[in-house]
Design an enzyme around this catalytic site. Structure first.
Site, PDB file in Angstrom:
ATOM      1  N   ASP A  36     -55.603 -68.319 107.574  1.00  0.00           N
ATOM      2  CA  ASP A  36     -56.699 -69.263 107.801  1.00  0.00           C
ATOM      3  C   ASP A  36     -56.313 -70.658 107.355  1.00  0.00           C
ATOM      4  O   ASP A  36     -56.160 -70.914 106.167  1.00  0.00           O
ATOM      5  CB  ASP A  36     -57.948 -68.791 107.036  1.00  0.00           C
ATOM      6  CG  ASP A  36     -58.660 -67.670 107.757  1.00  0.00           C
ATOM      7  OD1 ASP A  36     -58.894 -67.820 108.980  1.00  0.00           O
ATOM      8  OD2 ASP A  36     -58.967 -66.646 107.132  1.00  0.00           O
ATOM      9  N   ASP A 179     -63.671 -62.147 113.889  1.00  0.00           N
ATOM     10  CA  ASP A 179     -63.370 -62.667 112.556  1.00  0.00           C
ATOM     11  C   ASP A 179     -64.653 -63.005 111.798  1.00  0.00           C
ATOM     12  O   ASP A 179     -65.398 -63.893 112.201  1.00  0.00           O
ATOM     13  CB  ASP A 179     -62.496 -63.926 112.738  1.00  0.00           C
ATOM     14  CG  ASP A 179     -62.025 -64.526 111.429  1.00  0.00           C
ATOM     15  OD1 ASP A 179     -62.307 -63.959 110.363  1.00  0.00           O
ATOM     16  OD2 ASP A 179     -61.354 -65.579 111.486  1.00  0.00           O
TER      17      ASP A 179
HETATM   18  C1  DX5 Z   1     -63.669 -67.699 107.957  1.00  0.00           C
HETATM   19  C2  DX5 Z   1     -62.263 -67.239 108.188  1.00  0.00           C
HETATM   20  C3  DX5 Z   1     -62.105 -65.774 108.100  1.00  0.00           C
HETATM   21  C4  DX5 Z   1     -62.440 -65.207 106.748  1.00  0.00           C
HETATM   22  C5  DX5 Z   1     -63.022 -63.840 106.949  1.00  0.00           C
HETATM   23  O1  DX5 Z   1     -63.696 -69.062 108.085  1.00  0.00           O
HETATM   24  O2  DX5 Z   1     -61.848 -67.619 109.479  1.00  0.00           O
HETATM   25  O3  DX5 Z   1     -60.836 -65.345 108.540  1.00  0.00           O
HETATM   26  O4  DX5 Z   1     -61.355 -65.141 105.886  1.00  0.00           O
HETATM   27  O5  DX5 Z   1     -63.504 -63.372 105.744  1.00  0.00           O
HETATM   28  P1  DX5 Z   1     -64.600 -62.219 105.644  1.00  0.00           P
HETATM   29  O6  DX5 Z   1     -64.021 -61.004 106.268  1.00  0.00           O
HETATM   30  O7  DX5 Z   1     -64.860 -62.086 104.186  1.00  0.00           O
HETATM   31  O8  DX5 Z   1     -65.803 -62.727 106.406  1.00  0.00           O
HETATM   32 ZN    ZN Z   2     -59.976 -66.687 110.377  1.00  0.00          ZN
END
Ligand code: DX5
Ligand code: ZN
Length: 218
Positions: A36, A179
């Protein structure tokens, strides 16, 4: 149907050392490493850039799934590719000029990575139909981009169903990636509705047994 791929995310890890330790722990169970990238402009938070991606690349054989939550992706695509990205995903909402978006998606493929296009929860699947032909992956955000640990937005299910229908109707190879807010009960439904890749931030990272957590999502 192809196997469901699980892509644990780097986001909950706060330092490069933590990311590297995490990658080493999950390397045999995860399918991809979801990286990310946030610039503090497209989203409020800031994570790391291509220089850190390069360090991660040197430490793992896992394919790097790079999610660019940045304001000006065009300027940096090549840098991320050269730093080891296997998948480069840009955000639909980051482009005022959609011709530029097409140019960038083509560029990603030409460089030799898979091209991904991501939509935020409020962007409809219809808005991206024209661009699907330039994409290997569509990343549907099931939380507002910016941080891990948020609740899964239920409307995502209908988007997955819709995109999967388009995929079938037109017989295209596109992968559907989701995601945000994923846990085993959400993943069960997403799998049924046609998801190909699931990203997991907090569910995997915060689990006592991360390997079990990855496999619980399959
Ligand atoms: C959010 C990111 C995600 C995040 C997901 O902005 O793009 O990839 O890390 O985390 P969880 O699974 O905790 O929602
Ligand atoms: Zn992400």
């Amino acid at each position: 149907m192809d196997k469901l791929l699980i892509a644990p995310s780097t986001d909950p890890a706060k330092t490069v050392e933590d990311i590297i330790e995490f990658v080493d722990e999950i390397k045999n169970d995860a399918d991809l490493l979801h990286c990310d990238i946030m610039d503090g402009k497209f989203v409020e938070s800031k994570t790391f850039s291509y220089d850190v991606l390069k360090i991660i690349k040197e430490k793992t054989l896992l394919p790097l799934d790079v999610h660019l939550m940045i304001e000006s992706p065009s300027k940096f695509i090549k840098k991320y590719f050269q730093s080891g990205a296997n998948i480069i995903t840009v955000h639909f909402e980051a482009y005022k000029d959609k011709k530029k978006l097409i140019k960038d998606l083509k560029k990603i493929r030409k460089l030799g990575a898979l091209s991904g296009l991501s939509i935020k929860p409020k962007t409809a699947v219809e808005e991206i139909l024209t661009y699907i032909v330039y994409c290997d992956i569509i990343l549907i955000m099931s939380v507002e981009p910016g941080k891990s640990g948020q609740k899964f937005i239920e409307q995502t299910y209908s988007k997955v169903i819709e995109l999967n229908k388009i995929k079938k109707d037109f017989n295209i190879k596109l992968k559907i990636e989701i995601d945000g807010g994923i846990n085993p009960s959400v993943s069960k439904k997403l799998k049924e509705f046609g998801a190909d890749i699931l990203v997991s931030g907090s569910y995997v990272y915060n689990s006592k047994n991360r390997l079990l957590a990855i496999n619980d999502l399959r």
